[in-house]
Design a protein around this motif. Structure first.
Motif, PDB file in Angstrom:
ATOM      1  N   TYR A 167       0.850  -1.198   0.000  1.00 22.43           N
ATOM      2  CA  TYR A 167       0.000   0.000   0.000  1.00 22.43           C
ATOM      3  C   TYR A 167       0.882   1.244   0.000  1.00 22.43           C
ATOM      4  CZ  TYR A 167      -3.803   3.188   1.088  1.00 22.43           C
ATOM      5  OH  TYR A 167      -4.727   4.204   1.023  1.00 22.43           O
ATOM      6  N   GLU A 168       0.695   2.077  -1.016  1.00 25.48           N
ATOM      7  CA  GLU A 168       1.453   3.327  -1.124  1.00 25.48           C
ATOM      8  C   GLU A 168       0.666   4.313  -1.986  1.00 25.48           C
ATOM      9  OE1 GLU A 168       5.575   4.803  -3.181  1.00 25.48           O
ATOM     10  OE2 GLU A 168       5.687   3.008  -1.914  1.00 25.48           O
ATOM     11  N   THR A 169       0.396   5.474  -1.455  1.00 24.55           N
ATOM     12  CA  THR A 169      -0.344   6.494  -2.199  1.00 24.55           C
ATOM     13  C   THR A 169       0.577   7.199  -3.184  1.00 24.55           C
ATOM     14  OG1 THR A 169       0.090   8.171  -0.512  1.00 24.55           O
ATOM     15  CG2 THR A 169      -1.919   6.864  -0.277  1.00 24.55           C
ATOM     16  N   ASP A 222      -3.342   5.873 -10.171  1.00 24.20           N
ATOM     17  CA  ASP A 222      -4.485   6.771 -10.223  1.00 24.20           C
ATOM     18  C   ASP A 222      -5.718   5.998 -10.659  1.00 24.20           C
ATOM     19  OD1 ASP A 222      -4.362   6.505 -13.045  1.00 24.20           O
ATOM     20  OD2 ASP A 222      -3.070   8.268 -13.226  1.00 24.20           O
ATOM     21  N   SER A 261      -6.347  -4.194   1.476  1.00 22.22           N
ATOM     22  CA  SER A 261      -5.460  -3.176   2.035  1.00 22.22           C
ATOM     23  C   SER A 261      -5.294  -3.316   3.540  1.00 22.22           C
ATOM     24  CB  SER A 261      -5.971  -1.774   1.695  1.00 22.22           C
ATOM     25  OG  SER A 261      -6.053  -1.587   0.300  1.00 22.22           O
ATOM     26  N   VAL A 309      -3.092   1.419  -4.049  1.00 22.29           N
ATOM     27  CA  VAL A 309      -3.996   1.773  -2.960  1.00 22.29           C
ATOM     28  C   VAL A 309      -5.173   0.812  -2.965  1.00 22.29           C
ATOM     29  CG1 VAL A 309      -3.276   4.182  -2.840  1.00 22.29           C
ATOM     30  CG2 VAL A 309      -5.089   3.518  -4.433  1.00 22.29           C
TER      31      VAL A 309
END
Length: 266
Positions: free
Chosen positions: A145-147, A151, A222, A166
């Motif tokens: 998980y990484e913002t 997109d 997540s 995400v």
């Protein structure tokens, strides 16, 4: 658990909008272990034209944007009672048949990386739920998980290639893999009560898979769990596109910017 939500989305345009139409899917479902006690949506800079229930039992409101508008605000708020069903939503309902949820979409098409993921999972499981929980855990190990790395246009294959993503990406990957294994699967958009904060940057997303004998079962990759009373289900669909909280098209407005304010609390 009683969950209170206040969600505001404000769009700004450098130039006046000549016309526009948006679909709003922001009303929680009155089913699957949750009861909507109160809910309202309000619009500034546009007006509601019609509301209807789509093939997924989502309440959809169509919003027209008034000519000359440069700011549009969509506010929803209300309270929902939720119960613990261990992630089991129950038997299938709605207008779309079960086979519809085995269709591939651009976001969930199984390419070589999804196929390799399923091969890596193996077949040594006692039952369907344990197999799907193992799949969820494998996806999280494979795609951290990484913002800021993906997109709304990112596909399951692209997220697997990147190795970061995400909740939306995790849901798309699980859906693609589950369909490849023969399960009907769908995307869920909604809200999650977090332990460490009330103010959030965005809503949440997870996946549901139809299991013989149980019906629809939720999997939040997540967070590594099946949804519990902290989760509020809002909209479902084949992928993000069919369950997006807000989608549409605008003519005339340039350089759109968006400000989201979201509070989710017990």
């Amino acid at each position: 658990m009683r969950v209170k939500v206040r969600h505001s989305t404000e769009y700004h345009y450098d130039q006046a909008v000549s016309r526009g139409l948006q679909k709003i899917r922001l009303t929680p479902k009155h089913s699957g272990g949750q009861t909507v006690l109160s809910w309202r949506t309000e619009i500034e800079g546009g007006r509601k034209e019609v509301a209807y229930t789509d093939q997924h039992n989502n309440l959809v409101e169509l919003l027209s944007i008034e000519p000359g508008t440069r700011t549009v605000t969509i506010l929803c708020e209300g309270e929902v009672d939720t119960s613990d069903t261990a992630g089991v939503i129950g038997q299938h309902g709605g207008f779309a048949p079960l086979w519809y949820f085995q269709r591939a979409t651009p976001h969930t098409r199984a390419g070589p990386r999804v196929r390799q993921l399923v091969r890596d999972l193996g077949k040594d499981f006692d039952d369907d739920p344990s197999r799907l929980h193992a799949l969820s855990a494998l996806i999280l190990r494979t795609v951290g998980y990484e913002t800021g790395t993906t997109d709304f246009s990112t596909t399951a294959e692209q997220a697997l290639e990147t190795g970061r993503g995400v909740c939306q990406d995790h849901a798309h990957i699980l859906i693609a893999a589950a369909r490849l294994m023969g399960y009907p699967a769908r995307y869920v958009s909604g809200y999650l009560v977090m332990d460490d904060r009330v103010d959030q940057d965005a809503g949440h997303a997870w996946a549901e898979v139809h299991v013989e004998g149980l019906g629809w079962v939720g999997f939040d990759v997540s967070n590594g769990v099946s949804p519990d009373p902290r989760y509020v289900r809002v909209a479902t669909g084949l992928d993000y596109g069919e369950a997006a909280p807000i989608s549409g098209i605008v003519y005339g407005g340039r350089n759109e910017s968006m400000v989201v304010q979201l509070q989710v609390q017990q």
